[in-house]
Design a protein around this motif. Structure first.
Motif, mmCIF file in Angstrom:
data_model
loop_
_atom_site.group_PDB
_atom_site.id
_atom_site.type_symbol
_atom_site.label_atom_id
_atom_site.label_comp_id
_atom_site.label_asym_id
_atom_site.label_seq_id
_atom_site.Cartn_x
_atom_site.Cartn_y
_atom_site.Cartn_z
ATOM 1 N N ARG A 1 0.839 -1.209 0.000
ATOM 2 C CA ARG A 1 0.000 0.000 0.000
ATOM 3 C C ARG A 1 0.870 1.254 0.000
ATOM 4 O O ARG A 1 0.575 2.235 -0.693
ATOM 5 C CB ARG A 1 -0.939 -0.001 1.212
ATOM 6 C CG ARG A 1 -2.132 -0.904 1.008
ATOM 7 C CD ARG A 1 -3.129 -0.900 2.156
ATOM 8 N NE ARG A 1 -3.957 -2.099 2.062
ATOM 9 C CZ ARG A 1 -4.905 -2.258 1.143
ATOM 10 N NH1 ARG A 1 -5.179 -1.290 0.283
ATOM 11 N NH2 ARG A 1 -5.602 -3.388 1.085
ATOM 12 N N ALA A 2 1.945 1.203 0.775
ATOM 13 C CA ALA A 2 2.857 2.348 0.813
ATOM 14 C C ALA A 2 3.487 2.567 -0.567
ATOM 15 O O ALA A 2 3.686 3.713 -0.994
ATOM 16 C CB ALA A 2 3.943 2.122 1.866
ATOM 17 N N LYS A 3 3.772 1.480 -1.275
ATOM 18 C CA LYS A 3 4.387 1.607 -2.611
ATOM 19 C C LYS A 3 3.401 2.149 -3.634
ATOM 20 O O LYS A 3 3.795 2.762 -4.632
ATOM 21 C CB LYS A 3 4.913 0.245 -3.083
ATOM 22 C CG LYS A 3 6.013 -0.319 -2.222
ATOM 23 C CD LYS A 3 7.263 0.535 -2.269
ATOM 24 C CE LYS A 3 8.270 0.020 -1.254
ATOM 25 N NZ LYS A 3 9.444 0.909 -1.161
ATOM 26 N N LEU A 4 2.110 1.887 -3.415
ATOM 27 C CA LEU A 4 1.089 2.457 -4.297
ATOM 28 C C LEU A 4 1.075 3.973 -4.147
ATOM 29 O O LEU A 4 0.988 4.714 -5.129
ATOM 30 C CB LEU A 4 -0.292 1.923 -3.905
ATOM 31 C CG LEU A 4 -0.826 0.671 -4.589
ATOM 32 C CD1 LEU A 4 -2.234 0.374 -4.057
ATOM 33 C CD2 LEU A 4 -0.865 0.827 -6.103
ATOM 34 N N ARG A 5 1.158 4.425 -2.891
ATOM 35 C CA ARG A 5 1.118 5.871 -2.623
ATOM 36 C C ARG A 5 2.407 6.533 -3.086
ATOM 37 O O ARG A 5 2.405 7.609 -3.655
ATOM 38 C CB ARG A 5 0.932 6.124 -1.118
ATOM 39 C CG ARG A 5 -0.442 5.749 -0.586
ATOM 40 C CD ARG A 5 -0.639 6.282 0.841
ATOM 41 N NE ARG A 5 0.368 5.770 1.769
ATOM 42 C CZ ARG A 5 0.209 4.639 2.464
ATOM 43 N NH1 ARG A 5 -0.884 3.910 2.340
ATOM 44 N NH2 ARG A 5 1.156 4.229 3.293
ATOM 45 N N GLU A 6 3.527 5.868 -2.818
ATOM 46 C CA GLU A 6 4.832 6.479 -3.066
ATOM 47 C C GLU A 6 5.757 5.468 -3.729
ATOM 48 O O GLU A 6 6.570 4.832 -3.063
ATOM 49 C CB GLU A 6 5.437 6.892 -1.720
ATOM 50 C CG GLU A 6 5.893 8.340 -1.693
ATOM 51 C CD GLU A 6 6.458 8.668 -0.319
ATOM 52 O OE1 GLU A 6 7.671 8.888 -0.248
ATOM 53 O OE2 GLU A 6 5.683 8.674 0.665
ATOM 54 N N PRO A 7 5.631 5.312 -5.053
ATOM 55 C CA PRO A 7 6.439 4.285 -5.725
ATOM 56 C C PRO A 7 7.924 4.632 -5.703
ATOM 57 O O PRO A 7 8.293 5.812 -5.723
ATOM 58 C CB PRO A 7 5.907 4.279 -7.160
ATOM 59 C CG PRO A 7 4.814 5.292 -7.226
ATOM 60 C CD PRO A 7 4.787 6.071 -5.960
ATOM 61 N N GLY A 8 8.762 3.612 -5.638
ATOM 62 C CA GLY A 8 10.215 3.803 -5.708
ATOM 63 C C GLY A 8 10.766 2.953 -6.842
ATOM 64 O O GLY A 8 10.010 2.372 -7.619
ATOM 65 N N HIS A 9 12.098 2.892 -6.924
ATOM 66 C CA HIS A 9 12.727 2.048 -7.948
ATOM 67 C C HIS A 9 13.018 0.673 -7.350
ATOM 68 O O HIS A 9 14.162 0.305 -7.160
ATOM 69 C CB HIS A 9 14.015 2.691 -8.452
ATOM 70 C CG HIS A 9 13.776 3.987 -9.151
ATOM 71 N ND1 HIS A 9 13.281 4.046 -10.431
ATOM 72 C CD2 HIS A 9 13.920 5.264 -8.731
ATOM 73 C CE1 HIS A 9 13.148 5.307 -10.780
ATOM 74 N NE2 HIS A 9 13.522 6.075 -9.761
ATOM 75 N N ASP A 10 11.974 -0.033 -7.001
ATOM 76 C CA ASP A 10 12.189 -1.327 -6.371
ATOM 77 C C ASP A 10 11.158 -2.323 -6.905
ATOM 78 O O ASP A 10 10.223 -1.952 -7.605
ATOM 79 C CB ASP A 10 12.096 -1.191 -4.845
ATOM 80 C CG ASP A 10 10.796 -0.546 -4.427
ATOM 81 O OD1 ASP A 10 9.742 -1.189 -4.578
ATOM 82 O OD2 ASP A 10 10.821 0.632 -3.981
ATOM 83 N N ILE A 11 11.366 -3.589 -6.535
ATOM 84 C CA ILE A 11 10.536 -4.660 -7.081
ATOM 85 C C ILE A 11 9.090 -4.554 -6.591
ATOM 86 O O ILE A 11 8.147 -4.778 -7.346
ATOM 87 C CB ILE A 11 11.168 -6.023 -6.721
ATOM 88 C CG1 ILE A 11 12.379 -6.248 -7.641
ATOM 89 C CG2 ILE A 11 10.177 -7.168 -6.869
ATOM 90 C CD1 ILE A 11 13.119 -7.529 -7.403
ATOM 91 N N ALA A 12 8.907 -4.175 -5.331
ATOM 92 C CA ALA A 12 7.548 -4.060 -4.798
ATOM 93 C C ALA A 12 6.759 -3.009 -5.589
ATOM 94 O O ALA A 12 5.592 -3.227 -5.939
ATOM 95 C CB ALA A 12 7.594 -3.691 -3.317
ATOM 96 N N SER A 13 7.419 -1.875 -5.902
ATOM 97 C CA SER A 13 6.745 -0.827 -6.675
ATOM 98 C C SER A 13 6.408 -1.321 -8.072
ATOM 99 O O SER A 13 5.340 -1.019 -8.610
ATOM 100 C CB SER A 13 7.632 0.416 -6.781
ATOM 101 O OG SER A 13 7.937 0.888 -5.493
ATOM 102 N N ALA A 14 7.343 -2.106 -8.670
ATOM 103 C CA ALA A 14 7.098 -2.629 -10.020
ATOM 104 C C ALA A 14 5.919 -3.600 -10.015
ATOM 105 O O ALA A 14 5.107 -3.619 -10.946
ATOM 106 C CB ALA A 14 8.361 -3.325 -10.542
#
Lengths: 349, 68
Positions: free
Chosen positions: A187-200
């Motif tokens: 959920r945090a990656k949805l709000r604030e995507p980074g350059h990581d696998i979870a965001s991808a």
């Protein structure tokens, strides 16, 4: 055909757990046998049968396979799903673990290793498993998922319960805890995507442009969390013990630092001899297979450490030969579910 | 001599790339084998042969003469 065999029953002090399997081979038990232990399951002992078991996903399913059976058990994506559905998440994740993708991670991995070593270098010694082998893969998971280093103890604690607890209630609670942590992270990656696998993974879209089901995303996270931790810790323990006690082996690697092909050949041999995973499959239908009556839902164990030392395939299989030229070991499996993280695991760079 | 791959069974072990990077690499999408030049020079025969024998899926094959 029936042998009383409990593969969790490893005698204290046995330095090579592969011995419990090779003891069976030496005793001349049938190459496919049944044991009533751990809920009852078949065991394949020949390399060629084990390879066939991996490849024939229509007869040997990867869905709901733990031994002893755990119900309910989360469906890991894509590991617990058979082709063709398997391909959806395999295709999504595979690009993140190709040889090239792993080469790009090398610097980060080296930095991580150096940081851990610096933590005990002054002390002049360490508990290899606790201070290094258990931390390294979990820290790598945090890096890949873009999570801060401060969360290392929390994730190590979660992984320890998952792999060590034999209490079914504690284990069920632990799986719930892991899913909660993954849910919060995605959920945090949805709000604030980074350059990581979870965001991808959360940003990925299917062919019709839609989001993937949230449960599948969590199941992917669960697989990536559990798949690369204990296997890596245990393999490291065997490999480093061998290197620590074998000066010729250390010299062999030191002499090949500038020869990546030879270095890789030596690594593959250590992977062959240090296979730690015993893989499970579930029989899909009643049938006679190689003269044996199988029933639907029978469980099958495909022990990689037996396949890897089958004298029909490997010359002098019990010996470690760091120059072994032909080495089709099954440490990472074979066929459609072949380990996706193998290039990361074997430190290709 | 030519070397060909059955892409349906390649699973991206990349053993061929380790052994003979002159000819084999893996694509950065699915991780499957990419053959730089199917027709390879004779001096690479030993390395290509070793790569073929090391493919756990048996996905590689050497073909004499024309392309298969």
């Amino acid at each position: 055909m029936i042998v009383d065999f409990d593969f969790f029953d490893i005698p204290r002090g046995m330095s090579d757990p592969a011995e419990i399997w090779h003891g069976l081979v030496r005793k001349g038990v049938p190459p496919i046998f049944y044991t009533p232990r751990n809920g009852g399951h078949w065991v394949f002992l020949k390399y060629i049968d084990i390879v066939e078991g991996y490849r024939d996903h229509q007869l040997f399913s990867n869905h709901q396979t733990p031994i002893p059976p755990i119900e309910p058990f989360p469906v890991m994506q894509p590991q617990g799903v058979d082709p063709p559905d398997h391909n959806v998440f395999r295709k999504l994740l595979a690009p993140m673990f190709t040889p090239l993708a792993v080469r790009r991670m090398t610097e980060g991995l080296q930095h991580r290793a150096n940081t851990l070593i610096a933590g005990f270098a002054d002390a002049g010694g360490c508990d290899f498993i606790e201070d290094y082998a258990a931390k390294f893969p979990t820290a790598t998971f945090l890096d890949l998922f873009g999570l801060p280093e401060e969360r290392l103890p929390e994730f190590i604690a979660l992984a320890n319960i998952f792999f060590r607890s034999t209490d079914s209630q504690v284990r069920a609670m632990n799986v719930t805890d892991i899913y909660e942590v993954l849910d919060e992270m995605f959920r945090a990656k949805l709000r604030e995507p980074g350059h990581d696998i979870a965001s991808a993974i959360v940003a990925a879209r299917d062919e019709a442009g839609g989001r993937y089901p949230w449960q599948d995303i969590l199941n992917c996270g669960f697989l990536l969390f559990v798949a690369g931790l204990d296997t890596v810790t245990n393999t490291m323990a065997y490999v480093w013990r061998y290197l620590a006690t074998t000066p010729e082996a250390r010299a062999h690697f030191r002499g090949r630092l500038d020869d990546p092909a030879a270095f890789q050949i030596a690594i593959e041999e250590l992977m062959r001899i240090s296979a730690v995973s015993n893989i499970y499959r579930r029989v899909m239908r009643d049938c006679v297979y190689k003269g044996i009556q199988f029933r639907r839902n029978d469980r099958v164990v495909l022990p990689n450490m037996v396949a890897n030392r089958d004298p029909a395939i490997f010359d002098n299989p019990q010996a470690i030969n760091l120059d072994r030229k032909v080495n089709n070991h099954l440490t990472f499996g074979v066929g459609p579910h072949r380990c996706m993280g193998s290039h990361l695991a074997s430190g290709r760079s | 001599m030519y070397v060909v791959a059955n892409m349906n069974i390649c699973q991206g072990h990349a053993r061929c790339e380790d052994i003979c990077p002159e000819i084999f690499s893996t694509d950065d999408n699915e991780g499957k084998v990419v053959i730089a030049q199917s027709e390879f020079p004779d001096d690479l025969l030993e390395k290509v042969r070793l790569a073929v024998r090391n493919c756990p899926e048996g996905a590689l094959r050497i073909v004499k003469g024309g392309k298969a």
